[in-house]
Design a protein around this motif. Structure first.
Motif, PDB file in Angstrom:
ATOM      1  N   GLU A  11     -16.693 -61.242 114.304  1.00  0.00           N
ATOM      2  CA  GLU A  11     -16.853 -60.731 112.944  1.00  0.00           C
ATOM      3  C   GLU A  11     -16.065 -59.452 112.724  1.00  0.00           C
ATOM      4  O   GLU A  11     -15.596 -59.181 111.611  1.00  0.00           O
ATOM      5  N   ILE A  12     -15.891 -58.655 113.776  1.00  0.00           N
ATOM      6  CA  ILE A  12     -15.092 -57.432 113.654  1.00  0.00           C
ATOM      7  C   ILE A  12     -13.659 -57.794 113.301  1.00  0.00           C
ATOM      8  O   ILE A  12     -13.046 -57.199 112.406  1.00  0.00           O
ATOM      9  N   LEU A  13     -13.106 -58.761 114.007  1.00  0.00           N
ATOM     10  CA  LEU A  13     -11.731 -59.175 113.762  1.00  0.00           C
ATOM     11  C   LEU A  13     -11.575 -59.769 112.367  1.00  0.00           C
ATOM     12  O   LEU A  13     -10.596 -59.486 111.660  1.00  0.00           O
ATOM     13  N   TYR A  14     -12.545 -60.579 111.961  1.00  0.00           N
ATOM     14  CA  TYR A  14     -12.490 -61.162 110.611  1.00  0.00           C
ATOM     15  C   TYR A  14     -12.528 -60.051 109.558  1.00  0.00           C
ATOM     16  O   TYR A  14     -11.725 -60.042 108.610  1.00  0.00           O
ATOM     17  N   LYS A  15     -13.431 -59.100 109.717  1.00  0.00           N
ATOM     18  CA  LYS A  15     -13.568 -58.037 108.728  1.00  0.00           C
ATOM     19  C   LYS A  15     -12.335 -57.126 108.723  1.00  0.00           C
ATOM     20  O   LYS A  15     -11.941 -56.602 107.673  1.00  0.00           O
ATOM     21  N   ALA A  16     -11.723 -56.930 109.887  1.00  0.00           N
ATOM     22  CA  ALA A  16     -10.508 -56.123 109.953  1.00  0.00           C
ATOM     23  C   ALA A  16      -9.380 -56.793 109.173  1.00  0.00           C
ATOM     24  O   ALA A  16      -8.617 -56.121 108.460  1.00  0.00           O
ATOM     25  N   LEU A  17      -9.270 -58.105 109.286  1.00  0.00           N
ATOM     26  CA  LEU A  17      -8.264 -58.835 108.516  1.00  0.00           C
ATOM     27  C   LEU A  17      -8.498 -58.663 107.019  1.00  0.00           C
ATOM     28  O   LEU A  17      -7.559 -58.441 106.243  1.00  0.00           O
ATOM     29  N   ALA A  18      -9.761 -58.775 106.603  1.00  0.00           N
ATOM     30  CA  ALA A  18     -10.083 -58.629 105.181  1.00  0.00           C
ATOM     31  C   ALA A  18      -9.818 -57.201 104.704  1.00  0.00           C
ATOM     32  O   ALA A  18      -9.287 -56.990 103.602  1.00  0.00           O
ATOM     33  N   PHE A  19     -10.171 -56.211 105.513  1.00  0.00           N
ATOM     34  CA  PHE A  19      -9.995 -54.808 105.149  1.00  0.00           C
ATOM     35  C   PHE A  19      -8.524 -54.458 104.981  1.00  0.00           C
ATOM     36  O   PHE A  19      -8.150 -53.684 104.083  1.00  0.00           O
ATOM     37  N   CYS A  20      -7.677 -55.028 105.817  1.00  0.00           N
ATOM     38  CA  CYS A  20      -6.250 -54.684 105.809  1.00  0.00           C
ATOM     39  C   CYS A  20      -5.429 -55.530 104.838  1.00  0.00           C
ATOM     40  O   CYS A  20      -4.196 -55.502 104.893  1.00  0.00           O
ATOM     41  N   GLU A  21      -6.088 -56.271 103.949  1.00  0.00           N
ATOM     42  CA  GLU A  21      -5.320 -56.969 102.910  1.00  0.00           C
ATOM     43  C   GLU A  21      -4.559 -55.956 102.057  1.00  0.00           C
ATOM     44  O   GLU A  21      -3.534 -56.266 101.471  1.00  0.00           O
ATOM     45  N   GLN A  22      -5.091 -54.743 101.992  1.00  0.00           N
ATOM     46  CA  GLN A  22      -4.337 -53.601 101.467  1.00  0.00           C
ATOM     47  C   GLN A  22      -3.886 -52.798 102.681  1.00  0.00           C
ATOM     48  O   GLN A  22      -4.674 -52.568 103.593  1.00  0.00           O
ATOM     49  N   GLU A  23      -2.624 -52.404 102.750  1.00  0.00           N
ATOM     50  CA  GLU A  23      -2.106 -51.690 103.925  1.00  0.00           C
ATOM     51  C   GLU A  23      -2.985 -50.482 104.251  1.00  0.00           C
ATOM     52  O   GLU A  23      -3.307 -49.678 103.381  1.00  0.00           O
ATOM     53  N   ARG A  24      -3.360 -50.363 105.522  1.00  0.00           N
ATOM     54  CA  ARG A  24      -4.252 -49.288 105.960  1.00  0.00           C
ATOM     55  C   ARG A  24      -3.632 -48.507 107.118  1.00  0.00           C
ATOM     56  O   ARG A  24      -3.175 -49.101 108.095  1.00  0.00           O
ATOM     57  N   GLU A  70      -1.139 -54.262 107.858  1.00  0.00           N
ATOM     58  CA  GLU A  70      -1.315 -55.018 106.624  1.00  0.00           C
ATOM     59  C   GLU A  70      -1.451 -56.497 106.971  1.00  0.00           C
ATOM     60  O   GLU A  70      -0.703 -57.031 107.794  1.00  0.00           O
ATOM     61  N   THR A  71      -2.406 -57.164 106.351  1.00  0.00           N
ATOM     62  CA  THR A  71      -2.672 -58.567 106.624  1.00  0.00           C
ATOM     63  C   THR A  71      -1.494 -59.439 106.211  1.00  0.00           C
ATOM     64  O   THR A  71      -0.931 -59.272 105.122  1.00  0.00           O
ATOM     65  N   THR A  72      -1.131 -60.349 107.087  1.00  0.00           N
ATOM     66  CA  THR A  72      -0.031 -61.270 106.823  1.00  0.00           C
ATOM     67  C   THR A  72      -0.489 -62.403 105.908  1.00  0.00           C
ATOM     68  O   THR A  72      -1.681 -62.542 105.602  1.00  0.00           O
ATOM     69  N   GLU A  73       0.462 -63.245 105.512  1.00  0.00           N
ATOM     70  CA  GLU A  73       0.113 -64.425 104.723  1.00  0.00           C
ATOM     71  C   GLU A  73      -0.840 -65.328 105.504  1.00  0.00           C
ATOM     72  O   GLU A  73      -1.798 -65.865 104.948  1.00  0.00           O
ATOM     73  N   VAL A  74      -0.586 -65.464 106.794  1.00  0.00           N
ATOM     74  CA  VAL A  74      -1.462 -66.269 107.648  1.00  0.00           C
ATOM     75  C   VAL A  74      -2.853 -65.648 107.701  1.00  0.00           C
ATOM     76  O   VAL A  74      -3.874 -66.346 107.599  1.00  0.00           O
ATOM     77  N   GLY A  75      -2.906 -64.324 107.849  1.00  0.00           N
ATOM     78  CA  GLY A  75      -4.197 -63.639 107.903  1.00  0.00           C
ATOM     79  C   GLY A  75      -4.975 -63.771 106.605  1.00  0.00           C
ATOM     80  O   GLY A  75      -6.192 -63.950 106.610  1.00  0.00           O
ATOM     81  N   ARG A  76      -4.279 -63.695 105.473  1.00  0.00           N
ATOM     82  CA  ARG A  76      -4.947 -63.842 104.175  1.00  0.00           C
ATOM     83  C   ARG A  76      -5.520 -65.250 104.013  1.00  0.00           C
ATOM     84  O   ARG A  76      -6.622 -65.421 103.478  1.00  0.00           O
ATOM     85  N   TYR A  77      -4.778 -66.236 104.466  1.00  0.00           N
ATOM     86  CA  TYR A  77      -5.270 -67.617 104.407  1.00  0.00           C
ATOM     87  C   TYR A  77      -6.532 -67.755 105.254  1.00  0.00           C
ATOM     88  O   TYR A  77      -7.515 -68.362 104.829  1.00  0.00           O
ATOM     89  N   PHE A  78      -6.480 -67.181 106.447  1.00  0.00           N
ATOM     90  CA  PHE A  78      -7.623 -67.251 107.350  1.00  0.00           C
ATOM     91  C   PHE A  78      -8.859 -66.599 106.729  1.00  0.00           C
ATOM     92  O   PHE A  78      -9.967 -67.141 106.798  1.00  0.00           O
ATOM     93  N   VAL A  79      -8.670 -65.433 106.127  1.00  0.00           N
ATOM     94  CA  VAL A  79      -9.787 -64.725 105.487  1.00  0.00           C
ATOM     95  C   VAL A  79     -10.387 -65.555 104.362  1.00  0.00           C
ATOM     96  O   VAL A  79     -11.605 -65.713 104.264  1.00  0.00           O
ATOM     97  N   GLU A  80      -9.529 -66.104 103.519  1.00  0.00           N
ATOM     98  CA  GLU A  80     -10.004 -66.853 102.355  1.00  0.00           C
ATOM     99  C   GLU A  80     -10.830 -68.065 102.762  1.00  0.00           C
ATOM    100  O   GLU A  80     -11.879 -68.345 102.174  1.00  0.00           O
TER     101      GLU A  80
END
Length: 256
Positions: free
Chosen positions: A62-75, A145-155
């Motif tokens: 869940e930490i990794l999932y939430k990190a991907l979601a958090f970084c959809e905006q560059e952090r 910043e979350t990649t296109e792949v990361g954004r797909y995974f989050v969604e």
């Protein structure tokens, strides 16, 4: 594709997949010039690598999932690390903040962004011919910043979607899952209390190889935890996402 991802969120990777991910995520150090050649892989291959990385250890999932979601905006690095440290799941994490972030970079879920003192992006070409010390002077800040792949995974792996999928996979046990959510939502519960709630329930009965077996209540807890609805915090309790899901069920008349 989404259905496959959901199923993998409930199942641990096979041993050979874990070995492969060891090679991807073992080294906590990372440099933009040393990252995997993403252009050589298909979207599906990168998605598979990310899924294995997130699933590698249950305590980090869940930490990794939430990190991907958090970084959809560059952090910036510090902001991303502080966010991870604030998560209740981090108290049980098996790795530190930086390792978790860079493992997502190496698994194609996050982009590592290097910026100079003026905020401009530092490209590999700008570092050519420079010494290590000169590169250190040039790079003033790291961010993610979350990649296109990361954004797909989050969604496609949002906790609400995982919960819907879980209830749909076992509709005969849906009421029991919902009752368990309500039970831990009232106050933190020990495993003994959960066991007492579910003891003797028909929902625990299953058939394996033609034989009737009784599942342990821990199966229900584990699946709800994997779906992002439960967390251990001085007892089993609802996550924010689990509470929102339960509220939605109440609005729709599916929960008390």
């Amino acid at each position: 594709m989404a259905e496959t991802i959901f199923k993998q969120m409930y199942e641990p990777p096979a041993p050979d997949e874990r070995d492969e991910e060891e090679a991807v995520c073992d080294d906590a150090s990372v440099d933009a010039a040393d990252l995997p050649a993403a252009a050589e892989l298909t979207f599906e291959e990168k998605l598979g690598a990310l899924n294995r990385c997130v699933m590698r250890h249950p305590l980090n999932r869940e930490i990794l999932y939430k990190a991907l979601a958090f970084c959809e905006q560059e952090r910036p690095l510090r902001e991303a690390e502080d966010f991870i440290a604030s998560l209740p799941q981090f108290t049980s994490a098996t790795q530190n903040h930086y390792y978790l972030l860079t493992s997502l970079v190496k698994a194609y879920g996050l982009d590592l962004v290097e910026r100079d003192e003026e905020g401009g992006i530092v490209t590999p070409e700008m570092k050519e011919g420079l010494t290590e010390d000169e590169v250190d002077d040039l790079v003033a800040e790291l961010s993610f910043e979350t990649t296109e792949v990361g954004r797909y995974f989050v969604e496609y792996n949002k906790p609400a979607a995982r919960l819907v999928d879980l209830l749909g996979l076992a509709p005969e046990r849906a009421d029991t899952y919902i009752e368990l959510l309500e039970f831990v939502g009232a106050e933190p519960r020990t495993y003994g209390q959960v066991e007492g709630l579910l003891a003797g329930r028909p929902a625990l009965e299953t058939v394996i190889d033609g034989r009737r077996e009784t599942m342990q209540p821990s199966v229900f807890v584990d699946k709800l935890e994997r779906a992002g609805a439960l967390i251990w915090n001085k007892g089993w309790t609802l996550t924010e996402e689990g509470r929102e899901f339960l509220e939605d069920l109440k609005v729709n008349g599916q929960a008390q």
